[in-house]
Scaffold this motif. Structure first.
Motif, PDB file in Angstrom:
ATOM      1  N   THR A 192       0.824  -1.208   0.000  1.00 41.75           N
ATOM      2  CA  THR A 192       0.000   0.000   0.000  1.00 41.75           C
ATOM      3  C   THR A 192       0.854   1.252   0.000  1.00 41.75           C
ATOM      4  O   THR A 192       0.467   2.284  -0.592  1.00 41.75           O
ATOM      5  CB  THR A 192      -0.932  -0.004   1.225  1.00 41.75           C
ATOM      6  N   ARG A 193       2.021   1.195   0.627  1.00 37.79           N
ATOM      7  CA  ARG A 193       2.905   2.365   0.697  1.00 37.79           C
ATOM      8  C   ARG A 193       3.272   2.869  -0.694  1.00 37.79           C
ATOM      9  O   ARG A 193       3.439   4.070  -0.904  1.00 37.79           O
ATOM     10  CB  ARG A 193       4.163   2.017   1.489  1.00 37.79           C
ATOM     11  N   ARG A 194       3.359   1.974  -1.674  1.00 37.03           N
ATOM     12  CA  ARG A 194       3.767   2.390  -3.026  1.00 37.03           C
ATOM     13  C   ARG A 194       2.756   3.360  -3.639  1.00 37.03           C
ATOM     14  O   ARG A 194       3.127   4.382  -4.198  1.00 37.03           O
ATOM     15  CB  ARG A 194       3.981   1.162  -3.916  1.00 37.03           C
ATOM     16  N   TRP A 195       1.461   3.016  -3.536  1.00 33.93           N
ATOM     17  CA  TRP A 195       0.486   3.924  -4.165  1.00 33.93           C
ATOM     18  C   TRP A 195       0.137   5.093  -3.256  1.00 33.93           C
ATOM     19  O   TRP A 195      -0.154   6.192  -3.753  1.00 33.93           O
ATOM     20  CB  TRP A 195      -0.760   3.186  -4.641  1.00 33.93           C
ATOM     21  N   VAL A 196       0.188   4.895  -1.951  1.00 32.51           N
ATOM     22  CA  VAL A 196      -0.065   6.015  -1.049  1.00 32.51           C
ATOM     23  C   VAL A 196       1.016   7.086  -1.221  1.00 32.51           C
ATOM     24  O   VAL A 196       0.720   8.287  -1.178  1.00 32.51           O
ATOM     25  CB  VAL A 196      -0.148   5.525   0.414  1.00 32.51           C
ATOM     26  N   GLY A 197       2.257   6.662  -1.433  1.00 33.55           N
ATOM     27  CA  GLY A 197       3.312   7.640  -1.680  1.00 33.55           C
ATOM     28  C   GLY A 197       3.059   8.454  -2.935  1.00 33.55           C
ATOM     29  O   GLY A 197       3.288   9.671  -2.959  1.00 33.55           O
ATOM     30  N   TYR A 198       2.581   7.787  -3.975  1.00 35.42           N
ATOM     31  CA  TYR A 198       2.298   8.484  -5.234  1.00 35.42           C
ATOM     32  C   TYR A 198       1.140   9.465  -5.070  1.00 35.42           C
ATOM     33  O   TYR A 198       1.242  10.646  -5.439  1.00 35.42           O
ATOM     34  CB  TYR A 198       1.975   7.464  -6.321  1.00 35.42           C
ATOM     35  N   THR A 199       0.030   9.022  -4.493  1.00 35.40           N
ATOM     36  CA  THR A 199      -1.120   9.907  -4.356  1.00 35.40           C
ATOM     37  C   THR A 199      -0.843  11.040  -3.364  1.00 35.40           C
ATOM     38  O   THR A 199      -1.357  12.139  -3.524  1.00 35.40           O
ATOM     39  CB  THR A 199      -2.368   9.112  -3.931  1.00 35.40           C
ATOM     40  N   THR A 200      -0.025  10.763  -2.347  1.00 34.74           N
ATOM     41  CA  THR A 200       0.364  11.824  -1.419  1.00 34.74           C
ATOM     42  C   THR A 200       1.146  12.909  -2.136  1.00 34.74           C
ATOM     43  O   THR A 200       0.932  14.106  -1.911  1.00 34.74           O
ATOM     44  CB  THR A 200       1.205  11.253  -0.267  1.00 34.74           C
ATOM     45  N   CYS A 201       2.051  12.493  -3.008  1.00 31.36           N
ATOM     46  CA  CYS A 201       2.840  13.470  -3.762  1.00 31.36           C
ATOM     47  C   CYS A 201       1.943  14.318  -4.655  1.00 31.36           C
ATOM     48  O   CYS A 201       2.094  15.539  -4.729  1.00 31.36           O
ATOM     49  CB  CYS A 201       3.900  12.748  -4.586  1.00 31.36           C
ATOM     50  N   LEU A 202       0.987  13.703  -5.328  1.00 33.06           N
ATOM     51  CA  LEU A 202       0.053  14.476  -6.146  1.00 33.06           C
ATOM     52  C   LEU A 202      -0.718  15.474  -5.292  1.00 33.06           C
ATOM     53  O   LEU A 202      -0.850  16.651  -5.648  1.00 33.06           O
ATOM     54  CB  LEU A 202      -0.922  13.546  -6.859  1.00 33.06           C
ATOM     55  N   THR A 203      -1.236  15.012  -4.155  1.00 23.71           N
ATOM     56  CA  THR A 203      -2.032  15.887  -3.298  1.00 23.71           C
ATOM     57  C   THR A 203      -1.203  17.036  -2.748  1.00 23.71           C
ATOM     58  O   THR A 203      -1.716  18.143  -2.544  1.00 23.71           O
ATOM     59  CB  THR A 203      -2.654  15.075  -2.145  1.00 23.71           C
ATOM     60  N   ARG A 204       0.076  16.790  -2.500  1.00 19.79           N
ATOM     61  CA  ARG A 204       0.945  17.855  -1.992  1.00 19.79           C
ATOM     62  C   ARG A 204       0.870  19.092  -2.887  1.00 19.79           C
ATOM     63  O   ARG A 204       0.914  20.231  -2.398  1.00 19.79           O
ATOM     64  CB  ARG A 204       2.380  17.326  -1.926  1.00 19.79           C
ATOM     65  N   TYR A 205       0.723  18.868  -4.183  1.00 21.39           N
ATOM     66  CA  TYR A 205       0.690  19.983  -5.132  1.00 21.39           C
ATOM     67  C   TYR A 205      -0.730  20.345  -5.563  1.00 21.39           C
ATOM     68  O   TYR A 205      -0.986  21.476  -5.961  1.00 21.39           O
ATOM     69  CB  TYR A 205       1.546  19.640  -6.356  1.00 21.39           C
ATOM     70  N   GLU A 206      -1.656  19.420  -5.491  1.00 24.15           N
ATOM     71  CA  GLU A 206      -3.021  19.676  -5.952  1.00 24.15           C
ATOM     72  C   GLU A 206      -3.896  20.319  -4.880  1.00 24.15           C
ATOM     73  O   GLU A 206      -4.913  20.943  -5.205  1.00 24.15           O
ATOM     74  CB  GLU A 206      -3.672  18.366  -6.404  1.00 24.15           C
TER      75      GLU A 206
END
Length: 337
Positions: free
Chosen positions: A139-153
């Motif tokens: 789960t950490r793999r996709w949570v890291g990706y979506t967290t990064c997107l949200t950081r900017y969105e």
């Protein structure tokens, strides 16, 4: 930053330049002799010419004079967002491979495409219920990706909804808590609750452990489709959540969100809109969005559902980021006059 990732060749070049340390080397100097780079990275002249040509052609690098190379001013301007660039590169590599190998299924048999693709194998929500080392790692793999997107969105949404006008935020499907944490940072009196699956909540607590605003973000684990939702919040948000579910399930989630929201409170939906494919074919980096194109909706389903549920002051704004977003706001009747 997507301008530097439009072609597959440019994306591969940039991935190599990050991984090899070449970008770091160039970032420390205004420019450097190409011959020095050839020695440091053990590149023969033809290889060096290919690499530097690709970097210059993609606008990542510039040649201030013959025999010297440096990062372009335009690329230096986006380099502080390196985490997002690298996240996009990694996800586009998987998504583009899925499209290359399974495009007929993508067009004609979406369930078969989802079953065969690396992209949808990554987003395995069935691994998010039991907290085990294996499930945490997956789960950490996709949570890291979506967290990064949200950081900017998150910023463009929070700029418009002014979270400081609220006391308690409930972020449904709030992932690692990035959106809630940014809201709390903007609103010192705001307290937030993130409701998500148990493994996601465990990762969220880990993510926010060292952030000052993390102390005001509580995580409640559960399945928002069936478990009781926390009540007493005057702001409920759903960021990049509803597209995951078929229309009937999305309507049911909105009904449950409406029940949890305090009278007089506000509900906010922040969702990607469909890409305008007729305006031009997506570039390489947009493979990551194209694989989800069948799930992105226009705002009508959401606004009609909110109006049916009795919400008032329903509004829709479109925000143009690297892909278009809907920002939908509505107020639940009642509360203090």
């Amino acid at each position: 930053m997507d301008r530097f990732l439009e072609s597959e060749a440019a994306a591969h070049t940039l991935s190599f330049a990050f991984a090899s340390g070449l970008i770091d080397r160039l970032a420390r100097r205004s420019d450097i002799a190409a011959a020095v780079l050839a020695d440091e990275f053990r590149l023969a002249p033809p290889q060096l010419a290919c690499l530097t040509g690709l970097l210059v052609g993609a606008g990542i690098a510039a040649e201030p004079e013959p025999g010297r190379i440096g990062l372009s001013e335009a690329f230096r301007a986006v380099l502080p967002c390196r985490d997002l660039i690298e996240a996009k590169l990694a996800f586009a590599a998987a998504a583009s491979e899925d499209l290359r190998r399974h495009f007929p299924a993508f067009v004609a048999d979406l369930p078969a495409f989802m079953a065969a693709s690396r992209t949808f194998e990554l987003f395995r929500y069935d691994r998010c219920f039991e907290i085990t080392p294996e499930n945490l790692d997956a789960t950490r793999r996709w949570v890291g990706y979506t967290t990064c997107l949200t950081r900017y969105e998150a910023g463009p949404c929070l700029d418009r909804i002014e979270p400081a006008s609220h006391r308690r935020l409930l972020d449904l499907g709030g992932n690692s808590g990035e959106f809630a944490a940014q809201a709390c940072r903007r609103a010192p009196a705001l307290a937030a609750t993130v409701f998500d699956l148990p493994v996601v909540c465990a990762l969220g607590r880990e993510t926010l452990a060292d952030r000052p605003e993390g102390a005001r973000v509580a995580f409640r684990a559960g399945d928002m489709r069936r478990d009781p939702l926390p009540e007493g919040h005057d702001l409920v948000t759903l960021k990049s959540v509803l597209h995951d579910w078929p229309a009937e399930a999305a309507r049911a989630l909105l009904e449950r969100a409406a029940q949890a929201l305090a009278p007089g409170g506000r509900l906010v939906i922040y969702e990607r809109a469909p890409l305008d494919l007729r305006a031009g074919a997506p570039g390489y980096v947009q493979s990551a969005d194209l694989v989800f194109q069948p799930f992105f909706r226009e705002a009508d389903l959401y606004t009609e559902t909110l109006e049916t549920l009795g919400f008032v002051a329903v509004s829709v704004r479109r925000i143009a980021l690297e892909t278009p977003f809907h920002l939908i706001e509505a107020r639940k009747p009642g509360g203090a006059p």
